[in-house]
Design an enzyme around this catalytic site. Structure first.
Site, PDB file in Angstrom:
ATOM      1  N   ASP A 114       0.836  -1.208   0.000  1.00 46.02           N
ATOM      2  CA  ASP A 114       0.000   0.000   0.000  1.00 46.02           C
ATOM      3  C   ASP A 114       0.868   1.255   0.000  1.00 46.02           C
ATOM      4  O   ASP A 114       2.044   1.237  -0.382  1.00 46.02           O
ATOM      5  CB  ASP A 114      -0.961  -0.068   1.211  1.00 46.02           C
ATOM      6  CG  ASP A 114      -2.284   0.625   0.956  1.00 46.02           C
ATOM      7  OD1 ASP A 114      -2.326   1.865   1.072  1.00 46.02           O
ATOM      8  OD2 ASP A 114      -3.275  -0.060   0.638  1.00 46.02           O
ATOM      9  N   ASP A 154      -6.143   4.667  -5.494  1.00 47.66           N
ATOM     10  CA  ASP A 154      -6.743   5.403  -4.382  1.00 47.66           C
ATOM     11  C   ASP A 154      -7.022   6.855  -4.790  1.00 47.66           C
ATOM     12  O   ASP A 154      -6.507   7.349  -5.805  1.00 47.66           O
ATOM     13  CB  ASP A 154      -5.768   5.351  -3.198  1.00 47.66           C
ATOM     14  CG  ASP A 154      -6.446   5.521  -1.850  1.00 47.66           C
ATOM     15  OD1 ASP A 154      -7.621   5.919  -1.814  1.00 47.66           O
ATOM     16  OD2 ASP A 154      -5.780   5.268  -0.825  1.00 47.66           O
ATOM     17  N   CYS A 213     -10.552   2.827  -5.116  1.00 50.94           N
ATOM     18  CA  CYS A 213     -10.590   3.170  -3.702  1.00 50.94           C
ATOM     19  C   CYS A 213     -10.615   4.686  -3.619  1.00 50.94           C
ATOM     20  O   CYS A 213     -10.037   5.366  -4.464  1.00 50.94           O
ATOM     21  CB  CYS A 213      -9.315   2.623  -3.041  1.00 50.94           C
ATOM     22  SG  CYS A 213      -9.066   3.151  -1.333  1.00 50.94           S
ATOM     23  N   ASP A 224     -12.882   2.308   4.628  1.00 54.10           N
ATOM     24  CA  ASP A 224     -11.728   2.267   5.525  1.00 54.10           C
ATOM     25  C   ASP A 224     -12.110   1.715   6.888  1.00 54.10           C
ATOM     26  O   ASP A 224     -11.249   1.474   7.718  1.00 54.10           O
ATOM     27  CB  ASP A 224     -11.137   3.678   5.702  1.00 54.10           C
ATOM     28  CG  ASP A 224     -10.087   3.967   4.647  1.00 54.10           C
ATOM     29  OD1 ASP A 224      -9.686   3.028   3.930  1.00 54.10           O
ATOM     30  OD2 ASP A 224      -9.668   5.137   4.534  1.00 54.10           O
TER      31      ASP A 224
HETATM   32  C1  DGJ Z   1      -6.975   5.371   2.000  1.00 50.89           C
HETATM   33  C2  DGJ Z   1      -7.341   3.959   1.686  1.00 50.89           C
HETATM   34  O1  DGJ Z   1      -8.700   3.762   1.811  1.00 50.89           O
HETATM   35  C3  DGJ Z   1      -6.554   3.033   2.595  1.00 50.89           C
HETATM   36  O2  DGJ Z   1      -6.925   1.718   2.366  1.00 50.89           O
HETATM   37  C4  DGJ Z   1      -5.096   3.236   2.342  1.00 50.89           C
HETATM   38  O3  DGJ Z   1      -4.768   2.833   1.048  1.00 50.89           O
HETATM   39  C5  DGJ Z   1      -4.718   4.685   2.577  1.00 50.89           C
HETATM   40  N1  DGJ Z   1      -5.554   5.580   1.821  1.00 50.89           N
HETATM   41  C6  DGJ Z   1      -3.286   4.929   2.209  1.00 50.89           C
HETATM   42  O4  DGJ Z   1      -2.957   6.247   2.270  1.00 50.89           O
END
Ligand code: DGJ
Length: 742
Positions: free
Chosen positions: A367, A479, A527, A549
């Site tokens: 990640d 993301d 995401c 999240d």
């Molecule tokens: C937000 C995402 O929803 C999380 O899963 C993770 O990837 C963080 N950002 C990383 O900054």
């Protein structure tokens, strides 16, 4: 034949297997809506449904004639300015200051299959015969503009996909300030409106309200579809339930600002419309240009809310999601985010990967934090170059080491953002959305790249595709962690500033299209701070999305339940995380955490190296279990049984049934344990009524009809397991696995 046209009366009857949608050309050449609902037999004319009359205080179309007023007419795609006073689907500001438009029927054609929408995500036909498309062309002679309404009928899915396209054939610019994707004027307003509302970490909670006179709406003006409201609304009859009664679902295949609203007028007509939010929107349509609206999908179900959702699931899983991953079992993954946050190095990642592999995990996802100088959220977005301090052999080296373990490797990106502390910002400070000479707000210390500019999208494509070409990467998490403010782009003239948000989304779609075409074997997961852009537009490019999240098992019940109103279980990323949970501090058992996450694209998001041996053994068993039943969880038919939003919310049940009804799994979740509870029973759904089923852990056989009508009495089950007085504890859950006896 799913589209029947009466050439004489110019009536159009769109039929799916369970619904009819009828409209006609009105006496003034505009289109009038006749009916949408349960399928009716075709007959030549339904013109009697147009009931105009002389009413006081009404405006009429023709001088000296009190028989025809648009305000008394249910319309198909209403335009502003004459005798309808409700909010229109189309609003065009002209150079002479007029906002009136008058689009009259010109021609139509029916074709098999479904045309693509240029630059936009949309449902598609795989085999030409499964979809028929009606294209109606209307013309406004004064404007010299053409309006094309597209209706694609998915017969088997009980769905109609709609959009509108406006083409300027005149000599003057047209300012399009409103162009909705769909409009439906329903006969009456005796409905409840259901919406999926929330915020970060509590996305898509189900809300319900009775329709009232006037406007009721949900929307986003955040630059993305958002976690606050989802681009969807349903209307259900007050008596309709999860399994019975009339329900209409309206879903927008779009990821930007949207409006979904119902206007109830004085005649009790409910006008539903959905499309790009007209607020802060304007599109300057130059002579020779066309504007294509996003697509709206309408579903009618006579079998309640579950019926609506199952239709959306089937359609979106098979005719919206694309690519090789659409029908493939999704890998079980470990994501390091909640396990390490920014604090990792190669050794740590490899340790986590090795131990995950031992448990049976198939994909390791690295990640945020692998690039630039990113050790917290203040820097480096935009610098998609590996941080060699953390990963001395680069992404390529790490990917090789992980794939050598026999796992796939996945990587996180946040392509649409930039940190001020980055090489990209230093080189291109003008590449962010901003209004010159105005102060700039930030979110999570970051700024939004101006994806309305082609060169910005090109630059991101270069950086990302280089990495994807060089390293052995089979998964990308895309993301997007802030909403838009100070929306403006110096790259565009003053009179095009209201186009920026839509142009931005088109830029995002363009980058997705380029990357998914060049790397078709890569599984993309979208995401946005969790589930803040979980919409059908994204599903077209990325068949799964990080749902939220919030990884707490109890919070997830509501989030996944609400998400399932529209989106298939296979599209919901769902991970088991550590306890106490990082978002709410709750401690739930590993069993309950997995029992919730199984109903999604399953994975772990914790530091496996810090788990106790007995926990690891349990995880290993969970992974084996999920692999054994993965096709059922990911590609079965989903039934919501008991809602966390109803009664006192203490209990949630849902289930999955395999398409051939040979297997099923029901999950029963309790928030708080309660003493001396009343009898409860589980009433299954979707089983073969004439088959006998074994329930794992139970003796004997149960008939499908028995399980669905009589159900399984839970007191009885608890007696068997342990003394009725022994408490089960809070947050307990249980799965019931059913296998049809051959
Ligand atoms: C937000 C995402 O929803 C999380 O899963 C993770 O990837 C963080 N950002 C990383 O900054």
């Amino acid at each position: 034949m799913t589209i029947i046209v009466n050439e004489k009366t110019k009536e159009f009857h769109l039929q799916t297997s369970g619904s009819s949608y009828l409209f006609t050309v009105l006496e003034n050449g505009q289109l009038g809506h006749l009916y949408y609902g349960k399928k009716v037999n075709h007959k030549d004319s339904f013109q009697h449904l147009l009931t105009n009359g002389n009413r006081p205080n009404t405006a009429y179309v023709k001088e000296g004639d009190m028989s025809f007023s648009l305000e008394q007419t249910k319309q198909e795609y209403p335009a502003y300015g004459t005798t309808d006073f409700r909010e229109p689907a189309l609003h065009i500001e002209q150079v002479d200051g007029s906002r009136i438009s008058d689009f009259r029927y010109k021609s139509h054609r029916v074709t098999s299959g479904k045309p693509k929408l240029d630059g936009l995500p949309a449902t598609y036909a795989e085999d030409g015969d499964e979809v028929e498309t009606l294209e109606i062309t209307l013309y406004d002679d004064y404007l010299d503009a053409e309006l094309t309404l597209l209706y694609s009928v998915f017969e088997a899915h009980d769905a109609i996909a709609r959009s509108a396209r406006l083409s300027n054939h005149g000599k003057a610019n047209l300012n399009v300030s409103r162009i909705m994707s769909a409009n439906v004027d329903l006969f009456d307003s005796d409905y409840e409106m259901i919406q999926l509302s929330g915020a970060w970490a509590r996305e898509r909670h189900v809300k319900n309200r009775r329709l009232e006179s006037g406007l009721q709406s949900i929307s986003s003006t955040r630059g993305t579809s958002s976690g606050h409201q989802n681009p969807f609304l349903a209307l259900k009859r007050p008596m309709a339930t999860e399994f019975t009664g009339d329900v209409y679902g309206f879903s927008l295949v779009y990821s930007g600002n949207f409006l979904a609203q119902v206007e109830v007028d004085y005649l009790d007509v409910a006008r539903v419309s959905i499309g790009i939010h007209p607020f802060d929107f304007n599109w300057m349509l130059e002579p020779g240009d066309s504007f294509q609206s996003p697509e709206a999908v309408m579903v009618y179900s006579g079998e309640g809310l579950n019926g609506m959702s199952q239709r959306f699931h089937e359609l979106y899983q098979t005719r919206l999601a694309r690519g090789g991953w659409r029908d493939q079992a999704r890998p079980i993954l470990t994501n390091n985010w909640e396990g390490t946050y920014f604090d990792f190095d190669e050794e740590k990642i490899l340790d986590m990967a090795r131990q995950s592999k031992e448990l049976g995990v198939e994909l390791f996802v690295l990640d945020d934090g692998w690039f630039g100088k990113r050790n917290d959220d203040t820097t480096s977005l935009g610098d998609w170059y590996v941080n060699y301090d953390k990963l001395p052999d680069g992404i390529t080296g790490l990917a090789d080491k992980i794939t050598d373990l026999g796992m796939d490797f996945g990587l996180w990106f946040e392509p649409e953002m930039v940190s001020k502390a980055s090489r990209l910002y230093e080189e291109h400070p003008d590449w962010i959305l901003h209004v010159p000479d105005r102060s700039l707000s930030h979110g999570r210390n970051q700024y939004v790249l101006d994806f309305s500019r082609g060169e910005v999208v090109d630059a991101l494509y270069e950086m990302m595709s280089n990495i994807l070409r060089e390293a052995d990467i089979s998964y990308v998490k895309w993301d997007m962690n802030r909403y838009m403010t100070e929306i403006g782009s110096p790259a565009w003239p003053a009179d095009r500033q209201k186009e920026i948000v839509h142009r931005y989304i088109l830029g995002v779609y363009d980058l997705y299209e380029r990357l998914t075409s060049e790397f078709p074997e890569v599984l993309f997961e979208s995401c946005a701070s969790g589930g803040c852009r979980f919409d059908p537009g994204m599903l077209y490019y990325a068949p799964q999305a990080w749902t939220s999240d919030d990884t707490d098992a109890v919070e997830r019940l509501k989030i996944q339940y609400g998400t399932s109103f529209v989106y298939p279980v296979s599209s919901m990323g769902a991970h088991v995380s550590a306890v106490p949970n990082h978002q709410v501090g709750r401690v739930t058992s590993l069993e309950t955490r997995a029992n919730t996450a199984y109903f999604g694209a399953f994975g772990y998001e914790l530091d496996v190296t810090s788990m106790a041996e007995e926990e690891k053994a349990e995880m290993k068993a969970q992974i084996e279990f999920y692999k054994q039943h993965r096709d059922l969880f990911q590609f079965g038919t989903f039934y919501r049984l008991e809602s966390p939003f109803e009664k006192d919310g203490n209990r949630t049940t849902w289930m999955m049934v395999s398409k051939d009804q040979s297997r099923a799994v029901l999950a029963d979740y309790h928030v708080l344990d309660r003493p001396n509870q009343g009898f409860t029973r589980l009433q299954f759904k979707g089983l073969d009524p004439d088959a006998a089923y074994e329930i794992e852990g139970y003796e004997g056989l149960y008939n499908g009809d028995e399980l669905m009508e009589i159900g399984l009495q839970l007191g009885h089950e608890r007696f068997r397991e342990r003394d009725i007085h022994e408490p089960a504890g809070d947050f307990h859950s249980r799965l019931f696995i059913l296998n049809k006896k051959p």
